[in-house]
Design an enzyme around this catalytic site. Structure first.
Site, short mmCIF file in Angstrom:
data_model
loop_
_atom_site.label_atom_id
_atom_site.label_comp_id
_atom_site.label_asym_id
_atom_site.label_seq_id
_atom_site.Cartn_x
_atom_site.Cartn_y
_atom_site.Cartn_z
N HIS A 207 0.83 -1.20 0.00
CA HIS A 207 0.00 0.00 0.00
C HIS A 207 0.86 1.26 0.00
CE1 HIS A 207 -2.41 3.18 1.96
NE2 HIS A 207 -3.35 2.71 1.18
N CYS A 582 -2.35 -1.90 -15.93
CA CYS A 582 -2.42 -0.83 -14.94
C CYS A 582 -1.75 -1.23 -13.63
CB CYS A 582 -3.85 -0.37 -14.71
SG CYS A 582 -4.90 -1.67 -14.04
C1 PEP Z 1 -3.24 -4.72 -9.86
O1 PEP Z 1 -3.57 -5.66 -9.15
O2 PEP Z 1 -2.28 -4.77 -10.67
C2 PEP Z 1 -3.96 -3.44 -9.79
C3 PEP Z 1 -3.67 -2.45 -10.61
O3 PEP Z 1 -4.87 -3.29 -8.77
P1 PEP Z 1 -4.46 -2.97 -7.25
O4 PEP Z 1 -3.01 -2.66 -7.23
O5 PEP Z 1 -5.30 -1.85 -6.83
O6 PEP Z 1 -4.81 -4.26 -6.58
#
Ligand code: PEP
Ligand code: MG
Length: 625
Positions: A207, A582
């Site tokens: 995080h 992403c």
């Molecule tokens: C991922 O899992 O790559 C993603 C972009 O979502 P998060 O990082 O919010 O889990």
């Protein structure tokens, strides 16, 4: 062999600034070893012109010839024996990011290299340096520990141990470093207020790391040597204790934790760099979007050249201002009615959020992901906060406590999160879709160009998606009818679980786009926790079991296969399927080269990495040619 002899090293341009000046040092009556070993202080090269004008002129002729021949800055070594110049060596010179930009720009303008070569001369991984403050390494500093270089740049500030303390101090105008065992969404306000973030646990996609990168804030994560006493507001590293208020410097580019204030150099986004990025845009075929959750971040991203938002994590909006109370009320409600009551309070806020994002990104696509994290991330941790929810909702305190305990999960990352929330509590996703489409319709009516893309996370089975797609389309149709306008919107999904990639042909029946969430896809493919593996992954990298941290640079042979398979199978069902990435890999140059090979349409990364991604995408496209 006397004063008509000497030796020196020189660069054909200044390797730290890139200025087109002859730069170097020499010593009379000495061997090369004396110059490099620092036994005597060498003279600046310009002085040679007075001491040995003939040799100097020859040297200038030679260096100009060498640079013209190699079409790059040269690092040369020479010696002079009884007035005769001998060249010992020439090679392309190492240079700082700043110099790389200036030299590439100047050499193109001088007609020495073409545009493509100029773009290739600037290393994407290196330019990150140009976008963040850096430590002036010429002044000594005291490193006390080392963690993961989770978000680049450097920051100096007083150590604080809670998000509230960070916010209080920032209000008083103080610079602080927020030191936490790990951060959670509750700490967002404090992270925003801090100059930098230091955590004892967590990896490169923890995080703290992800949020700090999104904020363009430096972060050292997973610094295992830290023993934090949150109550006592101190931490220790070995024998050393650092108390609240003591000054720290952290270097998010190297992972160093420094006692005291190191001297910082501020970044510049120079005109030449901006221009080279526009040259890069001429060559790249991959789109570059940003992961942004607020209008402010969107603006930064747009200024850096982002062509849309590839991921808006709506959960970050749930912590803004007072709305967390309503969010908690929704989560702790014991039935659908209770949840719906709380959601009615949240919807106007969400709509405002989306209005802001769409306006900041007018004319560009905005991918909004429906709620993703496990619900327990939102629940109150103190009795005081639980009481607030009790007061607002009229529900008994004891019932709220019991419900909060019920939400505990042993494996929250594999638990009640992502689309599973939408399947079990459809009213939550419904509220979000209402807010998205209402905001879009309102702006469309006002003559603005909006391009919403609604994204459903953590799909494993096509039936999860088909159910949620149907709900999304029904809600959207209802809202558009109410408003009397049509908005073109897309519904798509994230590919973050191996099963979704393996069955991408089925999933594509219900998705107009795929966005590869390679953070979770790496976690689930490798069976490695994003939040816990920081403790041992560095050893794996040291042993070259993985060449790089797989959360930083995509594991091409493993996770990469799933991405390629996802793209191919998805397009076999839907040839015009839009595909992007992403996960944090979207801003990593090597991973971007992989994305080019895999045939993705775009990458999406944190706003501050957009320039890096533009350049890396250009490199990938040129090399692919
Ligand atoms: C991922 O899992 O790559 C993603 C972009 O979502 P998060 O990082 O919010 O889990
Ligand atoms: Mg994810």
């Amino acid at each position: 062999m006397g004063n008509d002899c000497g030796t020196g090293v020189a660069f054909t341009r200044d390797p730290s600034t890139g200025e087109n000046v002859f730069f170097g040092e020499y010593l009379v009556n000495a061997q090369g070893e004396d110059v490099v070993a620092g036994i005597r202080t060498p003279e600046p090269i310009a002085k040679l012109e007075n001491e040995m004008p003939v040799v100097y002129k020859q040297l200038v002729d030679v260096y100009l010839k060498l640079e013209k021949h190699y079409k790059d800055i040269q690092d040369i070594e020479f010696t002079i024996e009884k007035g005769v110049l001998y060249m010992l060596q020439t090679r392309s010179g190492k240079r700082t990011a700043k110099a790389a930009v200036k030299i590439a720009y100047d050499m193109f303008k001088e007609g020495l290299i073409d545009k493509e070569t100029a773009v290739l001369r600037v290393e994407p991984a290196q330019v990150d340096q140009l976008l963040h403050p850096m430590i002036d390494t010429s002044i000594a500093y005291d490193i006390i520990a080392k963690g993961l270089p989770a978000s680049p740049g450097a920051a100096v500030g007083k150590a604080v141990f809670t998000a509230e303390d960070a916010e209080d101090a920032a209000e008083k105008g103080e610079s602080v470093i927020l030191v936490r065992a790990e951060t959670s969404p509750e700490d967002i306000g404090g992270m925003n207020a801090a100059k930098g973030i230091l955590t004892a646990t967590g990896g490169m996609t923890s995080h703290a790391a992800v949020v700090a990168r999104g904020m363009g804030k430096c972060c050292v994560a997973g610094c295992g040597a830290l023993r934090i006493d949150e109550k006592g507001k101190t931490f220790t590293v070995g024998e050393l204790t650092i108390a609240e208020g003591e000054i720290l410097t952290i270097n998010g580019s190297t992972g160093e934790v420094i006692k005291g204030a190191a001297s910082l150099i501020e970044p510049e986004l120079s005109g030449e760099f901006a221009e080279i990025l526009t040259w890069a845009d001429e060559f790249r075929t991959l789109g570059v979007r940003a992961n942004a959750d607020t209008p402010g971040d969107s603006k930064i991203a747009r200024d850096f050249g982002a062509e849309g938002i590839g991921l808006c994590r709506t959960e970050h909006m749930f912590f803004e201002g007072d709305r967390i109370d309503a969010v908690r009320e929704m989560i702790l409600a014991d039935n659908e009615d209770g949840r719906r009551r709380a959601l009615t309070k949240i919807k106007p806020y969400q709509k405002e959020d989306f209005l802001g994002l769409f306006e900041a990104m007018e004319g560009l696509p905005v991918t909004i992901r429906l709620l993703d994290p496990p619900l327990h991330e939102f629940i109150p941790h103190t009795d005081e906060d639980t009481q607030k929810v009790a007061d607002a909702s009229g529900l008994p305190f004891a019932q709220l406590k019991a419900k909060a305990a019920e939400l505990h999960e042993f494996n929250p990352m594999l638990g009640h999160r992502g689309c599973r929330l939408g399947i079990t509590y459809p009213e939550v996703y419904e509220m979000q879709v209402y807010a998205i489409v209402e905001a879009a319709c309102e702006l469309k009516k006002a003559g603005k160009d909006v391009k919403p893309e609604i994204m459903i996370p953590l799909i494993g089975h096509v039936k999860e998606l088909s159910e949620l797609e149907e709900m999304t389309r029904e809600v959207a149709a209802e809202v558009m009818e109410d408003y009397g306008v049509q908005v073109d919107y897309l519904v798509g999904t994230m590919i973050e679980l191996p099963r979704a990639a393996l069955t991408a042909d089925e999933v594509a029946n219900n998705a107009e786009f795929f966005s590869f969430g390679t953070n979770d896809l790496t976690q689930t493919t490798l069976g490695l926790s994003r939040d816990d593996s920081g403790k041992f992954l560095p050893q794996y990298v040291e042993k070259v079991i993985y060449k790089e941290d797989p959360f930083v640079s995509i594991d091409e042979t493993g996770v990469g296969q799933l991405v390629e398979m996802g793209v191919q199978k998805g397009r076999s069902t839907r040839p015009n399927l839009k595909t992007g990435i992403c996960g944090e890999h979207g801003g990593d140059p090597d991973s971007i080269a992989f994305c080019q090979k895999a045939g993705l349409d775009y990458v999406s990364c944190s706003p501050f990495r957009v320039p890096v991604a533009r350049l890396a995408a250009a490199h990938a496209a040129i090399k692919a040619k």
